[in-house]
Design an enzyme around this catalytic site. Structure first.
Site, short mmCIF file in Angstrom:
data_model
loop_
_atom_site.label_atom_id
_atom_site.label_comp_id
_atom_site.label_asym_id
_atom_site.label_seq_id
_atom_site.Cartn_x
_atom_site.Cartn_y
_atom_site.Cartn_z
CG LEU A 64 80.03 42.66 35.27
CD1 LEU A 64 80.09 41.96 33.91
CD2 LEU A 64 78.69 42.36 35.94
CE LYS A 65 81.90 45.10 43.82
NZ LYS A 65 80.57 45.44 43.29
O1 C5P Z 1 72.42 51.12 47.42
P1 C5P Z 1 73.84 51.48 47.75
O2 C5P Z 1 74.09 52.97 47.65
O3 C5P Z 1 74.32 50.87 49.03
O4 C5P Z 1 74.68 50.82 46.54
C1 C5P Z 1 76.09 50.79 46.54
C2 C5P Z 1 76.58 50.15 45.29
O5 C5P Z 1 78.00 50.16 45.30
C3 C5P Z 1 76.15 48.69 45.11
O6 C5P Z 1 75.89 48.52 43.73
C4 C5P Z 1 77.37 47.89 45.54
O7 C5P Z 1 77.48 46.69 44.82
C5 C5P Z 1 78.50 48.83 45.15
N1 C5P Z 1 79.76 48.65 45.86
C6 C5P Z 1 79.91 48.76 47.25
N2 C5P Z 1 81.14 48.59 47.84
C7 C5P Z 1 82.22 48.35 47.08
C8 C5P Z 1 82.09 48.22 45.70
C9 C5P Z 1 80.84 48.41 45.12
O8 C5P Z 1 78.94 49.02 47.94
N3 C5P Z 1 83.42 48.27 47.66
#
Ligand code: C5P
Length: 240
Positions: A64-65
């Site tokens: 939930l950051k």
């Molecule tokens: O579908 P995909 O592999 O791109 O999903 C990446 C997940 O990682 C998403 O849920 C995204 O919110 C999360 N995320 C991200 N970058 C960050 C932190 C979390 O892509 N720095």
């Protein structure tokens, strides 16, 4: 980390339908151990998503950051502690005081009530952000890598367990902050899948070789016509 690769893959449940979510978890439950509940699923379905994961003996990363004033983040983190999740996160850009407030709230509550402490991570720079966007839109004058390390240092100072960071920054973070400081890496794309909106992507094997403790994979598994087959394919390539 000696844990097998398959237990270090976190599947991102980025969806808003609890029926589809349950079906996906059931399809993957013998292969994947950790599922990530993010803001979309939590806003749509709330606690039910976490319950489905826990009822099957699986683990939840509550993504939930949190990014708010320290008091609000501390109170929210205290509640997270009661949910029994495996890990959750806050934004490092909220500052050291905010991160410390989250940690103190979790540790205090866990000790007082005999609860398991969740792993607390800080989000550094979102993997969808490019170096140009960071500098031109957010006005950060450091290089992207330096900014990630700076935020990770703040997280360590606040007593958090690790960070969410792109694979490109893992080595630097481990070098500066030690091997025990966990790195969870999203932006993972197997060679057979397109990048979409992620700009700093690597393949699963490369992320682990660089030192990621866990990797987060969303669409390459969840948007696949056969999620189990895609997950097994990724694991097979990792174990080769
Ligand atoms: O579908 P995909 O592999 O791109 O999903 C990446 C997940 O990682 C998403 O849920 C995204 O919110 C999360 N995320 C991200 N970058 C960050 C932190 C979390 O892509 N720095």
């Amino acid at each position: 980390m000696n844990t097998p690769f398959r237990d270090r893959i976190i599947v991102a449940l980025d969806m808003n339908d609890i029926v589809i979510c349950r079906r996906l978890i059931d399809a993957l439950k013998d292969t994947i151990k950790i599922f990530k509940v993010g803001s979309e699923l939590f806003t749509a379905c709330g606690q039910e998503a976490i319950t489905i994961i826990h009822e099957r003996g699986l683990q939840c990363f509550l993504d939930l950051k949190f990014h708010d004033i320290p008091n609000t983040v501390a109170n929210a983190s205290q509640i997270v502690c009661h949910r029994g999740v495996f890990m959750f996160n806050v934004h490092a850009s909220g500052g050291v005081l905010m991160m410390k407030a989250a940690r103190d709230a979790v540790w205090g509550e866990a000790e007082k009530r005999g609860l398991e402490k969740p792993i607390i991570l800080a989000v550094t720079v979102l993997t969808s952000l490019s170096a140009d966007e960071l500098q031109q839109q957010l006005g950060v004058s450091r290089t992207l890598a330096d900014h990630v390390v700076h935020l990770a240092q703040m997280a360590k100072e606040a007593g958090l367990d690790g960070v969410v960071a792109s694979a490109k920054e893992i080595k630097l973070i481990k070098e500066k902050l030690g091997d025990d400081f966990k790195v969870v890496t999203p932006g993972i794309r197997p060679h057979w899948y397109s990048h979409q909106d992620q700009t700093r992507v690597v393949e699963p094997r490369e992320a682990f070789e660089l030192g990621a403790d866990y990797i987060v994979i969303g669409r390459p598994i969840t948007a696949s016509a056969n999620p189990l087959e895609s997950a097994e394919k990724i694991i097979k390539e990792l174990e080769k």
